[in-house]
Design an enzyme around this catalytic site. Structure first.
Site, short mmCIF file in Angstrom:
data_model
loop_
_atom_site.label_atom_id
_atom_site.label_comp_id
_atom_site.label_asym_id
_atom_site.label_seq_id
_atom_site.Cartn_x
_atom_site.Cartn_y
_atom_site.Cartn_z
N TYR A 160 60.58 19.95 17.08
CA TYR A 160 59.78 19.34 18.16
C TYR A 160 59.18 20.43 19.05
O TYR A 160 57.96 20.47 19.26
CB TYR A 160 60.65 18.39 19.00
CG TYR A 160 60.06 18.07 20.37
CD1 TYR A 160 58.89 17.31 20.47
CD2 TYR A 160 60.64 18.55 21.54
CE1 TYR A 160 58.33 17.03 21.73
CE2 TYR A 160 60.10 18.27 22.79
CZ TYR A 160 58.94 17.52 22.88
OH TYR A 160 58.39 17.24 24.11
N LYS A 201 55.24 21.68 19.79
CA LYS A 201 54.60 21.71 21.11
C LYS A 201 54.12 23.13 21.44
O LYS A 201 53.05 23.31 22.01
CB LYS A 201 55.59 21.23 22.19
CG LYS A 201 56.00 19.76 22.09
CD LYS A 201 54.85 18.79 22.30
CE LYS A 201 54.33 18.78 23.74
NZ LYS A 201 53.28 17.74 23.93
P1 NAD Z 1 56.77 8.88 24.26
O1 NAD Z 1 57.38 9.10 22.92
O2 NAD Z 1 57.41 7.91 25.20
O3 NAD Z 1 55.25 8.40 24.09
C1 NAD Z 1 54.36 8.99 23.18
C2 NAD Z 1 53.17 8.07 22.99
O4 NAD Z 1 52.25 8.73 22.11
C3 NAD Z 1 53.52 6.73 22.33
O5 NAD Z 1 52.93 5.66 23.04
C4 NAD Z 1 52.93 6.84 20.92
O6 NAD Z 1 52.49 5.60 20.40
C5 NAD Z 1 51.76 7.79 21.16
N1 NAD Z 1 51.37 8.51 19.94
C6 NAD Z 1 52.19 9.13 19.05
N2 NAD Z 1 51.47 9.66 18.05
C7 NAD Z 1 50.16 9.41 18.33
C8 NAD Z 1 48.94 9.72 17.68
N3 NAD Z 1 48.90 10.42 16.54
N4 NAD Z 1 47.78 9.31 18.26
C9 NAD Z 1 47.80 8.59 19.41
N5 NAD Z 1 48.92 8.26 20.06
C10 NAD Z 1 50.09 8.67 19.52
O7 NAD Z 1 56.64 10.33 24.91
P2 NAD Z 1 56.80 10.77 26.45
O8 NAD Z 1 58.23 11.01 26.73
O9 NAD Z 1 56.01 9.86 27.30
O10 NAD Z 1 56.09 12.21 26.40
C11 NAD Z 1 54.69 12.32 26.63
C12 NAD Z 1 54.30 13.77 26.54
O11 NAD Z 1 55.01 14.52 27.54
C13 NAD Z 1 54.63 14.43 25.20
O12 NAD Z 1 53.57 15.28 24.85
C14 NAD Z 1 55.89 15.22 25.49
O13 NAD Z 1 55.97 16.35 24.66
C15 NAD Z 1 55.67 15.62 26.94
N6 NAD Z 1 56.89 15.86 27.72
C16 NAD Z 1 57.88 14.91 27.75
C17 NAD Z 1 59.01 15.13 28.53
C18 NAD Z 1 60.12 14.09 28.64
O14 NAD Z 1 61.14 14.34 29.27
N7 NAD Z 1 59.96 12.90 28.07
C19 NAD Z 1 59.13 16.32 29.27
C20 NAD Z 1 58.09 17.25 29.23
C21 NAD Z 1 56.98 17.00 28.45
#
Ligand code: NAD
Length: 310
Positions: free
Chosen positions: A153, A157
């Site tokens: 993962y 990223k």
């Molecule tokens: P999540 O898994 O809850 O949501 C991801 C969304 O992306 C989903 O709605 C999914 O349907 C959509 N998706 C997946 N593949 C796709 C594609 N090919 N095309 C279009 N849509 C697609 O993720 P999250 O926790 O909301 O994280 C969002 C972002 O923030 C990510 O990039 C993650 O790396 C980053 N992030 C998350 C955290 C955390 O603690 N959750 C922390 C720092 C950064």
């Protein structure tokens, strides 16, 4: 009226960001989401759905033709890319979707910048996990900490971050990157630590804790993450990376114990399970840059935020 394209807006952070933008600006919001297992339509309120300022396209961020058409037709000003496969455990089981969405998908979006001159700013939502793992003695991650991703993962990223950097350096496109620590708050999928523990505790089930539970994460409420992204999107210096963190390091086991305490339960439901492969020991974010340059600070107290979530 400005237009913003938010990818992954049916997921956890993307849906909270849509709410944040909807409440603060009069922008038209275009949500592009593939609707994977992590998406949930209920994450978008009826008020937003009915507002006339919001539209949803069920679409892969790799579908360049459809997105080019959407951006050009709607004169999109901003792109914020949340779309991702986001669960480390899933990337250990099968990393292929992580490469397809997190790397190829980001590359597809960046390629759109070649023929979509209406885009004033592209913001890549990244993670502190690209920096790897800290010992307890190490200083917190700064934006200059070398990228040392350890899981499929975080490697996907980190790859996306490098592609963003290369498109800024090579083509001078208006790209920004944010790297945030672990989020908690409403709309988070039940596969993640905090919602899983709350759900299992309430259902009188076992609470599975990896290893000895002493791994440390730097927790931030999702609403603070969203205000940080807003600050960088509108005020950040093009080409720069900004760390966003809650200044709130907590051991996993202490989170689990706090949840049980807040629910009035004892600790007998805790079950230590085999550690995650390659489990990073500690993450901690140095927020100085975003605080000094953009006057952004996290505002929510962790215990209060957790209580409200429960
Ligand atoms: P999540 O898994 O809850 O949501 C991801 C969304 O992306 C989903 O709605 C999914 O349907 C959509 N998706 C997946 N593949 C796709 C594609 N090919 N095309 C279009 N849509 C697609 O993720 P999250 O926790 O909301 O994280 C969002 C972002 O923030 C990510 O990039 C993650 O790396 C980053 N992030 C998350 C955290 C955390 O603690 N959750 C922390 C720092 C950064």
């Amino acid at each position: 009226m400005k237009s913003i394209l938010i990818t992954g807006g049916l997921g956890f952070i993307g849906s909270n960001f849509i709410k944040h933008i909807f409440n603060k600006y009069d922008y038209h919001i275009h949500n592009v989401d593939l609707k994977t297992y992590a998406a949930n339509h209920n994450n978008i309120s009826e008020e937003i759905n009915q507002s006339g300022r919001y539209s949803l396209s069920i679409c892969d961020i790799n579908d360049t033709d459809r997105l080019r058409n959407l951006i050009q037709k709607n004169n999109i000003n901003y792109i914020v890319n949340f779309a991702a496969e986001s669960h480390v455990d899933n990337s250990i089981n099968d990393s292929t979707p992580f490469i397809q969405t997190n790397i190829n998908g980001t590359h597809s979006l960046l390629n759109l910048l070649h023929d979509c001159p209406s885009i004033e700013r592209y913001l890549q939502v990244s993670t502190d996990e690209v920096y790897g793992s800290l010992t307890e003695e190490d200083d917190a991650f700064t934006e200059n900490t070398p990228l040392q991703a350890n899981s499929p993962y975080s490697a996907s990223k980190a790859s996306a971050d490098l592609l963003c950097r290369s498109f800024y350096e090579t083509f001078d496109y208006p790209i920004l990157i944010t790297r945030c620590s672990n989020n908690y708050g409403p709309n988070q999928h039940e596969e993640k630590l905090i919602p899983l523990m709350i759900k299992n505790a309430k259902a009188e089930k076992k609470l599975p804790v990896y290893g000895d539970g002493k791994n440390i994460r730097d927790w931030i409420h999702v609403s603070d993450h969203c205000s940080g992204i807003d600050a960088v999107l509108h005020g950040g210096k093009i080409g720069e990376v900004y760390n966003i963190g809650g200044k709130n390091e907590v051991r996993n086991i202490d989170i689990v114990k706090t949840i049980l305490k807040l629910l009035g339960k004892d600790e007998s439901q805790i079950e230590f399970v085999k550690d995650r492969l390659g489990h990073d020991w500690r993450y901690a974010i140095d927020n100085s840059k975003i605080q000094n340059e953009l006057n952004w600070f996290p505002s929510l107290n962790f215990k209060e935020g957790l209580q409200e979530l429960i």
